[in-house]
Design a protein around this motif. Structure first.
Motif, PDB file in Angstrom:
ATOM      1  N   ALA A  17       0.870  -1.180   0.000  1.00 39.00           N
ATOM      2  CA  ALA A  17       0.000   0.000   0.000  1.00 39.00           C
ATOM      3  C   ALA A  17       0.900   1.221   0.000  1.00 39.00           C
ATOM      4  O   ALA A  17       1.856   1.285   0.778  1.00 39.00           O
ATOM      5  N   GLY A  18       0.611   2.186  -0.886  1.00 38.22           N
ATOM      6  CA  GLY A  18       1.518   3.322  -0.974  1.00 38.22           C
ATOM      7  C   GLY A  18       0.896   4.533  -1.631  1.00 38.22           C
ATOM      8  O   GLY A  18      -0.311   4.580  -1.894  1.00 38.22           O
ATOM      9  N   ARG A  19       1.771   5.500  -1.911  1.00 36.51           N
ATOM     10  CA  ARG A  19       1.331   6.768  -2.490  1.00 36.51           C
ATOM     11  C   ARG A  19       2.406   7.259  -3.458  1.00 36.51           C
ATOM     12  O   ARG A  19       3.595   7.261  -3.125  1.00 36.51           O
ATOM     13  N   ALA A  20       1.978   7.652  -4.662  1.00 37.42           N
ATOM     14  CA  ALA A  20       2.899   8.139  -5.688  1.00 37.42           C
ATOM     15  C   ALA A  20       2.187   9.169  -6.551  1.00 37.42           C
ATOM     16  O   ALA A  20       1.006   9.003  -6.874  1.00 37.42           O
ATOM     17  N   GLN A  21       2.883  10.219  -6.926  1.00 39.13           N
ATOM     18  CA  GLN A  21       2.315  11.273  -7.771  1.00 39.13           C
ATOM     19  C   GLN A  21       1.030  11.852  -7.171  1.00 39.13           C
ATOM     20  O   GLN A  21       0.081  12.177  -7.882  1.00 39.13           O
TER      21      GLN A  21
ATOM     22  N   ASN B  82      -5.081   9.462   1.793  1.00 37.53           N
ATOM     23  CA  ASN B  82      -3.678   9.282   2.184  1.00 37.53           C
ATOM     24  C   ASN B  82      -3.518   8.350   3.385  1.00 37.53           C
ATOM     25  O   ASN B  82      -2.484   8.341   4.043  1.00 37.53           O
ATOM     26  N   ARG B  83      -4.548   7.549   3.639  1.00 38.89           N
ATOM     27  CA  ARG B  83      -4.464   6.561   4.713  1.00 38.89           C
ATOM     28  C   ARG B  83      -4.357   5.155   4.132  1.00 38.89           C
ATOM     29  O   ARG B  83      -4.934   4.856   3.089  1.00 38.89           O
ATOM     30  N   ALA B  84      -3.609   4.325   4.836  1.00 38.86           N
ATOM     31  CA  ALA B  84      -3.442   2.935   4.415  1.00 38.86           C
ATOM     32  C   ALA B  84      -3.613   2.025   5.617  1.00 38.86           C
ATOM     33  O   ALA B  84      -3.396   2.434   6.766  1.00 38.86           O
ATOM     34  N   TRP B  85      -4.007   0.797   5.325  1.00 36.77           N
ATOM     35  CA  TRP B  85      -4.131  -0.241   6.353  1.00 36.77           C
ATOM     36  C   TRP B  85      -3.422  -1.491   5.859  1.00 36.77           C
ATOM     37  O   TRP B  85      -3.529  -1.851   4.685  1.00 36.77           O
ATOM     38  N   LEU B  86      -2.692  -2.141   6.749  1.00 33.84           N
ATOM     39  CA  LEU B  86      -2.102  -3.441   6.459  1.00 33.84           C
ATOM     40  C   LEU B  86      -2.516  -4.406   7.560  1.00 33.84           C
ATOM     41  O   LEU B  86      -2.659  -4.010   8.728  1.00 33.84           O
TER      42      LEU B  86
ATOM     43  N   LEU C   2       0.036   7.941   4.891  1.00 33.07           N
ATOM     44  CA  LEU C   2       1.051   7.820   3.850  1.00 33.07           C
ATOM     45  C   LEU C   2       1.636   9.179   3.483  1.00 33.07           C
ATOM     46  O   LEU C   2       0.902  10.131   3.213  1.00 33.07           O
ATOM     47  N   ASP C   3       2.954   9.251   3.442  1.00 39.50           N
ATOM     48  CA  ASP C   3       3.637  10.408   2.886  1.00 39.50           C
ATOM     49  C   ASP C   3       3.816  10.200   1.384  1.00 39.50           C
ATOM     50  O   ASP C   3       3.687   9.081   0.872  1.00 39.50           O
ATOM     51  N   GLU C   4       4.122  11.271   0.675  1.00 39.27           N
ATOM     52  CA  GLU C   4       4.357  11.156  -0.761  1.00 39.27           C
ATOM     53  C   GLU C   4       5.536  10.217  -1.033  1.00 39.27           C
ATOM     54  O   GLU C   4       6.561  10.266  -0.348  1.00 39.27           O
ATOM     55  N   ASP C   5       5.359   9.337  -2.017  1.00 34.94           N
ATOM     56  CA  ASP C   5       6.374   8.358  -2.426  1.00 34.94           C
ATOM     57  C   ASP C   5       6.712   7.354  -1.324  1.00 34.94           C
ATOM     58  O   ASP C   5       7.781   6.738  -1.348  1.00 34.94           O
ATOM     59  N   GLN C   6       5.803   7.171  -0.381  1.00 34.03           N
ATOM     60  CA  GLN C   6       5.988   6.142   0.639  1.00 34.03           C
ATOM     61  C   GLN C   6       5.172   4.916   0.272  1.00 34.03           C
ATOM     62  O   GLN C   6       4.050   5.025  -0.233  1.00 34.03           O
TER      63      GLN C   6
ATOM     64  N   ASN D  41       6.465  -8.511   8.992  1.00 31.25           N
ATOM     65  CA  ASN D  41       6.235  -7.221   9.638  1.00 31.25           C
ATOM     66  C   ASN D  41       5.866  -6.197   8.572  1.00 31.25           C
ATOM     67  O   ASN D  41       6.111  -6.396   7.381  1.00 31.25           O
ATOM     68  N   PHE D  42       5.273  -5.091   8.979  1.00 36.06           N
ATOM     69  CA  PHE D  42       4.924  -4.026   8.042  1.00 36.06           C
ATOM     70  C   PHE D  42       6.149  -3.128   7.881  1.00 36.06           C
ATOM     71  O   PHE D  42       6.612  -2.527   8.855  1.00 36.06           O
ATOM     72  N   GLU D  43       6.676  -3.042   6.664  1.00 36.32           N
ATOM     73  CA  GLU D  43       7.925  -2.311   6.470  1.00 36.32           C
ATOM     74  C   GLU D  43       7.920  -1.525   5.167  1.00 36.32           C
ATOM     75  O   GLU D  43       7.170  -1.826   4.237  1.00 36.32           O
ATOM     76  N   ASP D  44       8.778  -0.509   5.110  1.00 32.71           N
ATOM     77  CA  ASP D  44       8.877   0.337   3.926  1.00 32.71           C
ATOM     78  C   ASP D  44       9.456  -0.436   2.751  1.00 32.71           C
ATOM     79  O   ASP D  44      10.297  -1.328   2.919  1.00 32.71           O
ATOM     80  N   VAL D  45       9.004  -0.048   1.554  1.00 32.22           N
ATOM     81  CA  VAL D  45       9.526  -0.630   0.324  1.00 32.22           C
ATOM     82  C   VAL D  45       9.502   0.456  -0.747  1.00 32.22           C
ATOM     83  O   VAL D  45       8.619   1.319  -0.745  1.00 32.22           O
TER      84      VAL D  45
END
Length: 203
Positions: free
Chosen positions: A9-13, A118-122, A137-141, A152-156
């Motif tokens: 789950a993320g955010r772009a553009q 801009n909210r996400a759930w995992l 979510l931040d931009e490009d996160q 675990n829930f981790e950045d990618v």
């Protein structure tokens, strides 16, 4: 590293997205098919379903301003609960509780993700654990969870210009045995704008 199925789950553009990748050692002959408001993972040979009923399912569904992504049939329950008025977090937690982990020889976890604005759930349901978490979510996160190793829930890193690029980025993640991938990207930064869907199959 082999991590099995991957939910992102993320955010772009300025737009939120979900993505999914099938990685498989036992059933690599599968593809992702785009429909109107869903993407289905299906075997190339329907006879494989007799060997394992878990290998075909809607991996992504969209409902108004929410996109849901999972590694199994709980995609449908989560989406339908959201359509009935539950929050994505509650719908995810209740659905993962109802289904639990997969009853296969590996006790494969059920994993899930969702985005709204801009909210996400995992979420993840393992044999001995159920966990759901909300993120802003931040931009490009982007955040991921997988069925094995990366539980675990981790950045990618998953930023791309369009939905096809996001699906391809999911496929190209540096984990073993990719099979196919899928993504849903919000049409705009405005709420209730819907989602664009795409699949990547290495034909």
């Amino acid at each position: 590293m082999y991590v099995g199925r991957i939910v992102v789950a993320g955010r772009a553009q300025g737009r939120s997205f979900v993505a999914y990748r099938v990685s498989s050692r036992s059933f690599p002959n599968r593809r992702a098919e785009v429909h109107d408001k869903s993407i289905t993972v299906m075997p190339l040979d329907p006879a494989d379903l007799a060997r394992n009923p878990y290998i075909s399912y809607n991996c992504i569904r969209v409902a108004d301003d929410v996109a849901v992504v999972t590694n199994g049939t709980h995609t449908d329950m989560i989406t339908e609960r959201i359509e009935d008025g539950q929050s994505p977090g509650d719908a995810m937690a209740l659905s993962l509780l109802a289904y639990g982990h997969e009853r296969d020889e590996l006790d494969t976890p059920r994993i899930a993700g969702a985005v709204r604005g801009n909210r996400a759930w995992l979420g993840i349901a393992r044999k001995d654990e159920l966990r759901v978490q909300q993120f802003r979510l931040d931009e490009d996160q982007a955040l991921m969870v997988a069925t094995y190793e990366k539980t675990n829930f981790e950045d990618v890193s998953m930023s791309a210009w369009d939905v096809a690029g996001i699906a391809r980025k999911a496929y190209d993640l540096s984990f073993e045995r990719p099979v196919c991938a899928a993504a849903a990207l919000a049409c705009s930064a405005e709420p209730n704008g819907g989602f664009i869907l795409a699949a990547y199959n290495p034909d």
